[in-house]
Scaffold this active site. Structure first.
Site, PDB file in Angstrom:
ATOM      1  N   ARG A  52       0.848  -1.199   0.000  1.00 29.09           N
ATOM      2  CA  ARG A  52       0.000   0.000   0.000  1.00 29.09           C
ATOM      3  C   ARG A  52       0.881   1.245   0.000  1.00 29.09           C
ATOM      4  O   ARG A  52       0.609   2.222  -0.675  1.00 29.09           O
ATOM      5  CB  ARG A  52      -0.937   0.019   1.225  1.00 29.09           C
ATOM      6  CG  ARG A  52      -1.648   1.361   1.386  1.00 29.09           C
ATOM      7  CD  ARG A  52      -2.725   1.402   2.429  1.00 29.09           C
ATOM      8  NE  ARG A  52      -2.509   0.616   3.621  1.00 29.09           N
ATOM      9  CZ  ARG A  52      -1.697   0.970   4.627  1.00 29.09           C
ATOM     10  NH1 ARG A  52      -0.989   2.083   4.579  1.00 29.09           N
ATOM     11  NH2 ARG A  52      -1.581   0.191   5.680  1.00 29.09           N
ATOM     12  N   TYR A 104     -16.232  17.327 -15.499  1.00 32.29           N
ATOM     13  CA  TYR A 104     -16.690  15.940 -15.432  1.00 32.29           C
ATOM     14  C   TYR A 104     -17.706  15.776 -14.299  1.00 32.29           C
ATOM     15  O   TYR A 104     -17.502  16.267 -13.187  1.00 32.29           O
ATOM     16  CB  TYR A 104     -15.479  15.029 -15.222  1.00 32.29           C
ATOM     17  CG  TYR A 104     -15.824  13.609 -14.845  1.00 32.29           C
ATOM     18  CD1 TYR A 104     -16.717  12.871 -15.619  1.00 32.29           C
ATOM     19  CD2 TYR A 104     -15.270  13.012 -13.726  1.00 32.29           C
ATOM     20  CE1 TYR A 104     -17.054  11.575 -15.274  1.00 32.29           C
ATOM     21  CE2 TYR A 104     -15.594  11.712 -13.369  1.00 32.29           C
ATOM     22  CZ  TYR A 104     -16.483  10.996 -14.142  1.00 32.29           C
ATOM     23  OH  TYR A 104     -16.821   9.709 -13.793  1.00 32.29           O
ATOM     24  N   ASP A 176      -6.844  19.302 -14.096  1.00 34.23           N
ATOM     25  CA  ASP A 176      -7.199  17.990 -14.629  1.00 34.23           C
ATOM     26  C   ASP A 176      -6.767  17.980 -16.098  1.00 34.23           C
ATOM     27  O   ASP A 176      -7.346  18.664 -16.939  1.00 34.23           O
ATOM     28  CB  ASP A 176      -8.715  17.782 -14.497  1.00 34.23           C
ATOM     29  CG  ASP A 176      -9.173  16.420 -15.020  1.00 34.23           C
ATOM     30  OD1 ASP A 176      -8.445  15.812 -15.829  1.00 34.23           O
ATOM     31  OD2 ASP A 176     -10.274  15.979 -14.637  1.00 34.23           O
ATOM     32  N   LYS A 201      -7.956   6.784 -19.053  1.00 36.11           N
ATOM     33  CA  LYS A 201      -8.261   7.280 -20.395  1.00 36.11           C
ATOM     34  C   LYS A 201      -7.051   7.155 -21.326  1.00 36.11           C
ATOM     35  O   LYS A 201      -6.637   6.062 -21.654  1.00 36.11           O
ATOM     36  CB  LYS A 201      -8.768   8.721 -20.293  1.00 36.11           C
ATOM     37  CG  LYS A 201      -9.837   8.946 -19.193  1.00 36.11           C
ATOM     38  CD  LYS A 201     -11.065   8.086 -19.340  1.00 36.11           C
ATOM     39  CE  LYS A 201     -12.245   8.485 -18.465  1.00 36.11           C
ATOM     40  NZ  LYS A 201     -12.047   8.480 -17.030  1.00 36.11           N
TER      41      LYS A 201
END
Length: 385
Positions: A52, A104, A176, A201
């Site tokens: 992690r 978004y 972004d 993406k």
């Protein structure tokens, strides 16, 4: 470790942060599918204690991502929204955020339905004219959130101009960069403090992974990002890290083709009698075309358009009739996708807010893939006719 500072983009995408595997010489970064690491004695390990916190495959991807964004530090997460979640967790109750109004739907949802109840206030302003930001800046403003090109209206925001406002008011600026990718735009070079990606993406590029990423230059910001990444635990796994590393190696080739195909499709749509408006920053008629030319190295493969008459049923009929464009959420894969923002990606934004920002019932969003442009154009023409 190869010095990536003087490498050109394509070379960085393939080499930065990456070395042959020390144990075997494997040229591809191995998938370290392990949760923990054996320590020689208490506190004496090889830099890795628990996956992690740090995993070698993710570590390589984070270094590679930082390099292609011209940053010093990268951090990867289980999704783009997990990356956004990390940025907002850097704030405190009473802090205020100024965000672009067209963004978004998932970003809007996490701002309004998750963080607003913890006492963080969000303002949504049209940033295609940066003067609107001044109206909301006050002593509580701690973050400006920019998306450019915006989703789905393809508005262009002048990152350099916003950075001047953020710096003069001691406000963090996060951008972004999902639609543009670092191949077309590097916000850190324009004054941003943090760059965010839905690596799902274009970075992954093959519609086979869900991941988010943050990149920054400032060590203090990076330490806070890593603290939250480790504390909240929304990390990506080694298999996904491997897939995005592989995707980045062809990012420059793919995005170049997305841009070429996007332009051909946009110009065809602009001439079609059944199409009302086409939103694509490469048009000289686009309100911020000059800014797009200045801060981007191409106009991308994302296009939105509305239909004459603006009827929901026409939009539904069109997305049913196309054959090469697949009706699906997401974007940035090698295959072309078609979507209906009002009922899909932006359904979480109230109708009144959507329409105020131009997301009308007939609006269609395209993620133009890397197929032959002639086939994509014929597919759209058949469906429109």
């Amino acid at each position: 470790m190869k010095d990536h500072k003087n490498m050109k983009f394509a070379t960085k995408a393939i080499h930065a942060g990456l070395e042959p595997d020390s144990a075997t010489g494997a040229i591809m970064t191995p998938i370290y599918q392990t949760s923990t690491y054996v320590q020689e004695e208490i506190g004496n390990h090889k830099g890795y204690a628990y996956s992690r916190t740090l995993n070698p495959t993710r570590d390589a991807l984070e270094k590679n991502l930082a390099a292609i964004e011209n940053g010093n530090f990268g951090a990867c997460f289980g999704s783009g929204l997990a990356a956004i979640d990390c940025v907002i967790k850097m704030l405190n109750p009473g802090d205020e955020v100024i965000s672009t109004n067209d963004l978004y739907g998932g970003s809007y949802r996490i701002f309004k339905t998750i963080f607003e109840k913890y006492g963080i206030k969000f303002h949504f302003v049209p940033m295609d004219d940066v003067s609107h930001i001044h109206t909301k800046v006050n002593s509580n403003t701690k973050l400006i959130w920019v998306e450019t090109p915006t989703n789905p209206m393809m508005n262009i925001i002048d990152i350099e101009a916003v950075a001047k406002i953020s710096k003069s008011n001691n406000i963090l600026l996060a951008v972004d960069n999902t639609f543009a990718t670092p191949y077309l735009q590097t916000p850190l070079d324009l004054g941003a403090d943090i760059v965010m990606h839905s690596a799902t993406k274009y970075l992954g590029g093959h519609s086979d992974v869900v991941m988010g990423a943050l990149v920054c230059n400032n060590e203090k910001i990076a330490k806070e990002i890593y603290r939250i990444q480790n504390s909240s635990g929304a990390v990506c796994g080694p298999q996904d890290s491997f897939l995005v590393l592989r995707g980045i190696k062809t990012l420059h080739l793919r995005v170049q083709r997305h841009c070429e195909n996007g332009e051909k499709v946009a110009r065809m749509l602009a001439k079609h009698p059944k199409v009302d408006k086409v939103y694509w920053p490469g048009f000289e008629s686009h309100p911020n075309h000059e800014i797009a030319k200045k801060q981007m190295r191409g106009f991308g493969g994302m296009i939105s358009f509305s239909l004459i008459g603006n009827k929901m049923e026409d939009a539904h009929a069109l997305v049913k009739k196309v054959q090469l464009f697949s009706l699906a959420e997401s974007l940035g894969g090698v295959e072309s996708l078609i979507g209906h923002p009002a009922t899909m990606t932006h359904a979480s934004i109230p109708k009144e807010e959507r329409e105020k920002n131009g997301i009308v019932d007939s609006l269609i969003r395209l993620s133009v893939g890397v197929e032959d442009a002639e086939d994509l154009i014929a597919d759209l023409e058949n469906a429109l006719n």
